[in-house]
Write a protein that holds these residues in place. Structure first.
Motif, PDB file in Angstrom:
ATOM      1  N   HIS A 143      35.216 -40.825   6.974  1.00 13.67           N
ATOM      2  CA  HIS A 143      34.194 -40.943   5.930  1.00 13.67           C
ATOM      3  C   HIS A 143      34.277 -39.753   4.973  1.00 13.67           C
ATOM      4  CE1 HIS A 143      30.425 -42.061   4.030  1.00 13.67           C
ATOM      5  NE2 HIS A 143      30.023 -40.809   4.167  1.00 13.67           N
ATOM      6  N   ARG A 144      34.486 -38.559   5.508  1.00  8.20           N
ATOM      7  CA  ARG A 144      34.612 -37.361   4.662  1.00  8.20           C
ATOM      8  C   ARG A 144      35.817 -37.496   3.735  1.00  8.20           C
ATOM      9  NH1 ARG A 144      33.106 -31.920   5.622  1.00  8.20           N
ATOM     10  NH2 ARG A 144      33.498 -30.741   3.706  1.00  8.20           N
TER      11      ARG A 144
ATOM     12  N   THR B 134      35.194 -41.273  13.087  1.00  8.79           N
ATOM     13  CA  THR B 134      34.492 -41.952  11.982  1.00  8.79           C
ATOM     14  C   THR B 134      34.030 -40.982  10.909  1.00  8.79           C
ATOM     15  OG1 THR B 134      33.754 -43.667  13.522  1.00  8.79           O
ATOM     16  CG2 THR B 134      32.596 -43.498  11.424  1.00  8.79           C
ATOM     17  N   GLU B 135      33.394 -39.895  11.323  1.00 12.17           N
ATOM     18  CA  GLU B 135      32.882 -38.924  10.352  1.00 12.17           C
ATOM     19  C   GLU B 135      34.018 -38.307   9.538  1.00 12.17           C
ATOM     20  OE1 GLU B 135      30.417 -34.692  10.240  1.00 12.17           O
ATOM     21  OE2 GLU B 135      30.549 -35.837  12.114  1.00 12.17           O
TER      22      GLU B 135
END
Length: 664
Positions: free
Chosen positions: A551-552, A547-548
């Motif tokens: 998102h980045r 997820t991170e």
């Protein structure tokens, strides 16, 4: 003030509550009455204009209902500050002189004091009814007023900028804000450009004033195909004369003023960019921050191997003086120039950045960033990352357009790769095939072109992953061979991202991760690498870590041609971690925006079935089969990236069966 029309319709009741009229027509009727003022409007004209084609009786009844809705909020009584009054022929709004922004605006314009003009400037928050949905047929009521008040605002910004007594005043700030609002809605508003030029000059920032001129010239050329007006040109001449005198005075005692460092001519095998010293629009104490931002952006861009970045030492020889971007391009041998300004006001910092084509002076990209001064260095790093992430695709897009305009006889390997770029993003089989053909031509010209081989690997892997090829294993083998043929690509983040992505599709997640992590070590702002890093986490059954990364990627490149894939990756991570409703919603959004991307229907069919929504699952399955009649669950399940997540693969298979897709 309880009635505002500038920037949108806002009305407040006597009790201080926002007024919400029952219908849009009621709200627009109220706005029409405000614009008409005390002279009012004829009932017949209102009923025919707002409810045409309904017949006299019905349209008059609709008018009565709308007026009743308005009077519900503003009942007529002796003490009412705002009310609607009328007779058999006309209807009018009565209100105190300070209750309506446009009435107060008109009154302040009639005054001569600078403070009154500044007050009027603050009232103009945007065009009349900006953002309000106005149905067809009602333009005659509102368009003339919108145009009229916009012209008044343009006259006001010119008048106020000429009347400002001194730099740094509240009146000056009001003028600047008005100019920026006008340019936000119309970048070609020359009066607003001139106002900002005068304000910059009054602050002693002639460079910023002249950059405003160049921005004005580029925007007029881009949008209207014209040069600035004579008044703008005259102002520019006076600023250049004034700036020249100031520079002469400041360097009178300097024996050897700084000269730009000449850069040797290079073969244009890749685009080149110079990050110019940013104009510091604040006090001397902010100079270090402006220079620091430039250093960070230069360092961030230098990590991107897609273009050559001029060293800071060469670019900083231009510090403190205005130069035309075309001159910079010739002296430094660069295709693109990054310019910007830094301003601090109170506890807020504002940085404006733009990317300009040095030959045509065309503005290719611009953005404004704001943040608190509490942690200037963290803000500096964040801005540098975002600018690098945005400039990268902007330059790539410019190079793609340039390659498209070249005749076939003059195409080189680099141009062919640029032509292939828009077609490599997994949207359709035919465009993917076009990319393969262009990349093969590039390799024929330059067999050692590592990036061309790496992108070719990605295209062949896409043929397999999207089930576009009859024999998937053959395409995967071609992808592996292309990665090996790429040879030494260890200093090219784009090539590393492409090769790692291809290997990930081939099921080689550990090796793929090595390529992707090397790409991110070289270029931490590479959105493609971050997205593929997210998919690798999913394929390794580590969805919580994905997820991170997605998102980045989306933060770095929100307008990326691969954004749909990033969103589907984020949705897959959600689905695997138990957030099926959110995953389904995201898949629906992707399909609504890109109905031609077939892979989206696979995901929607599976996740809808998993969540028990078989109607949606079967709809998505039918869409998938219509676009891809040879799809089978067996072919999909055989893709190598399912190897590390057998339990999830089994769940997907069962869900696709429920959706009605064929097993073989």
């Amino acid at each position: 003030m309880r009635i505002r029309l500038f920037g949108g319709l806002e009305v407040t009741s006597a009790e201080g509550q926002p007024v919400r009229f029952a219908t849009r027509k009621s709200a627009l009727l109220f706005a029409a009455l405000v614009l008409a003022g005390r002279r009012g409007l004829h009932r017949e004209r209102l009923s025919e204009g707002f409810w045409p084609g309904r017949g006299d009786a019905q349209s008059r009844n609709s008018l009565r209902q709308a007026l009743a809705d308005i009077r519900r909020w503003f009942p007529a009584n002796g003490n009412a500050a705002i009310s609607v009054e009328g007779d058999q022929e006309t209807v009018a709004l009565t209100a105190g002189p300070d209750e309506v922004d446009i009435w107060l605006f008109e009154r302040k314009l009639a005054e001569s004091a600078t403070a009154d003009l500044a007050f009027a400037a603050e009232l103009y928050r945007g065009d009349v009814l900006a953002g309000e949905a106005i149905p067809d047929g009602l333009d005659e009521w509102f368009s003339p007023n919108q145009v009229r008040y916009r012209q008044k605002a343009l006259q006001l910004v010119e008048r106020l900028s000429l009347a400002l007594p001194e730099a740094g005043s509240a009146d000056e700030a009001a003028c600047e804000r008005l100019a920026e609002r006008l340019l936000a809605s119309d970048p070609t508003a020359e009066a607003a450009h001139r106002a900002l030029m005068r304000i910059h000059a009054a602050r002693g920032h002639e460079n910023a004033a002249l950059r405003q001129l160049e921005s004005c010239r580029a925007l007029l050329k881009k949008h209207l195909g014209v040069e600035p007006e004579a008044q703008t040109q005259s102002l520019a001449v006076s600023l250049q004369t004034r700036g020249g005198n100031r520079q002469t005075a400041s360097t009178h005692d300097t024996a050897n003023p700084a000269q730009p460092v000449a850069t040797p001519a290079r073969p244009h095998d890749q685009p080149s960019v110079a990050v110019m010293p940013f104009d510091n629009l604040g006090g001397a104490d902010d100079e270090y921050f402006a220079d620091g931002v430039v250093e960070e952006i230069t360092a961030a861009l230098s990590r991107i191997r897609d273009f050559f970045v001029i060293a800071r030492q060469s670019a900083f020889t231009y510090k403190g003086r205005f130069v035309d971007v075309r001159e910079v391009g010739k002296e430094l041998g660069v295709n693109y120039v990054v310019e910007g300004t830094v301003r601090r006001g109170g506890n807020r910092l504002r940085i404006s950045v733009q990317l300009v084509d040095s030959e045509t002076r065309t503005q290719l990209w611009s953005e404004r960033y704001e943040g608190a001064t509490e942690d200037v260095f963290e803000f500096q790093d964040r801005i540098a990352a975002q600018v690098a992430g945005a400039i990268h695709p902007a330059i790539r897009g410019a190079e793609i357009e340039l390659a498209k305009r070249k005749p076939p006889t003059s195409l080189r390997a680099y141009d062919l790769v640029m032509r292939a770029y828009p077609n490599i993003w997994g949207r359709r089989k035919d465009t993917n095939d076009q990319a393969i053909e262009l990349l093969r031509k590039a390799i024929a010209i330059d067999p050692a072109y590592g990036r061309a081989h790496a992108l070719l690997a990605w295209c062949h892997a896409s043929n397999a992953a999207y089930l576009w090829a009859e024999h998937q294993e053959n395409e995967l083998e071609k992808a592996r061979m292309a990665v090996e043929a790429a040879g030494s690509i260890g200093d090219d983040p784009t090539a590393l991202a492409a090769a790692g992505s291809a290997l990930s599709m081939c099921g080689e997640q550990e090796r793929a991760a090595t390529f992707i992590e090397r790409a991110l070590a070289l270029d931490p702002n590479n959105a493609w690498a971050w997205a593929r890093h997210g998919w690798i986490a999913i394929y390794k059954d580590e969805a919580a870590r994905a997820t991170e990364r997605f998102h980045r990627a989306m933060t770095l490149s929100p307008m990326d041609p691969f954004a749909f894939n990033m969103r589907l990756g984020m949705a897959t991570a959600m689905a695997k971690t138990g957030s099926l409703p959110q995953a389904v919603a995201m898949a629906r959004e992707v399909i609504a925006a890109h109905p031609d991307i077939i892979m989206s229907y696979r995901y929607l069919a599976a996740w809808s079935a998993m969540s028990g929504d078989l109607e949606t699952a079967r709809w998505a399955a039918q869409k998938l089969l219509t676009a891809q009649p040879d799809f089978t669950i067996e072919r999909y399940r055989s893709l190598p990236f399912f190897r590390h997540m057998p339990d999830w693969a089994d769940q997907v298979v069962e869900a696709l069966k429920l959706a009605g897709l064929p097993e073989r």
